[in-house]
Design an enzyme around this catalytic site. Sequence first.
Site, PDB file in Angstrom:
ATOM      1  N   TYR A 125     -29.607  39.760 -46.765  1.00  0.00           N
ATOM      2  CA  TYR A 125     -28.172  39.950 -47.003  1.00  0.00           C
ATOM      3  C   TYR A 125     -27.676  41.015 -46.030  1.00  0.00           C
ATOM      4  O   TYR A 125     -26.570  40.921 -45.490  1.00  0.00           O
ATOM      5  CB  TYR A 125     -27.941  40.395 -48.452  1.00  0.00           C
ATOM      6  N   ASN A 139     -21.463  29.570 -53.197  1.00  0.00           N
ATOM      7  CA  ASN A 139     -21.688  28.398 -52.364  1.00  0.00           C
ATOM      8  C   ASN A 139     -21.577  27.112 -53.178  1.00  0.00           C
ATOM      9  O   ASN A 139     -22.321  26.898 -54.123  1.00  0.00           O
ATOM     10  CB  ASN A 139     -23.084  28.501 -51.745  1.00  0.00           C
ATOM     11  N   CYS A 199     -29.250  28.542 -48.814  1.00  0.00           N
ATOM     12  CA  CYS A 199     -29.079  29.915 -49.268  1.00  0.00           C
ATOM     13  C   CYS A 199     -30.377  30.520 -49.795  1.00  0.00           C
ATOM     14  O   CYS A 199     -30.472  31.715 -50.000  1.00  0.00           O
ATOM     15  CB  CYS A 199     -27.982  29.993 -50.326  1.00  0.00           C
ATOM     16  N   HIS A 200     -31.392  29.677 -49.966  1.00  0.00           N
ATOM     17  CA  HIS A 200     -32.670  30.211 -50.439  1.00  0.00           C
ATOM     18  C   HIS A 200     -33.405  30.959 -49.326  1.00  0.00           C
ATOM     19  O   HIS A 200     -34.377  31.642 -49.570  1.00  0.00           O
ATOM     20  CB  HIS A 200     -33.547  29.069 -50.956  1.00  0.00           C
ATOM     21  N   GLU A 235     -41.358  25.414 -47.203  1.00  0.00           N
ATOM     22  CA  GLU A 235     -40.975  25.490 -45.796  1.00  0.00           C
ATOM     23  C   GLU A 235     -41.962  26.310 -44.985  1.00  0.00           C
ATOM     24  O   GLU A 235     -41.750  26.610 -43.818  1.00  0.00           O
ATOM     25  CB  GLU A 235     -39.576  26.097 -45.677  1.00  0.00           C
TER      26      GLU A 235
END
Length: 105
Positions: A22, A45, A53-54, A80
Amino acid sequence: MDFDELVLSLTKQIPKGKVTSYGELARFLGDIKLARAVGQALKRNSEPIKIPCHRVVCSDGRIGGYNGGISEKIRLLRSEGIVIRDNRVQNFKEVLFRASEMRLP
DNA sequence: TCATTGGCTATCA
DNA sequence: CTGATAGCCAATG
């Protein structure tokens, strides 16, 4: 373009397998103090499908929060390739997508 | 307008 | 390492 749109567009730039904080987003926007507002923007969002956003975590590598729950956030990150241990991204500095790598839409 | 609420950060003990 | 503290921005009611 309002604040939320800007934050989301930057978030879309985060490559798969990397994360940002952030604070990094806030720094790019010109003021580290915007960090909280950035979190709120991500929370609001409306298209979580298109916006990863993760991939946005705390500046110290801790996971932070997520609309769908922290567990879900961790699961997505792991899928990921991000390594997470004790609610922290393991190689935080290495997988960090820095403010200097971001660009305006 | 004012008060509240966070997906925060930095610093110090 | 954990906790406490102090800043503090945008949206919302």
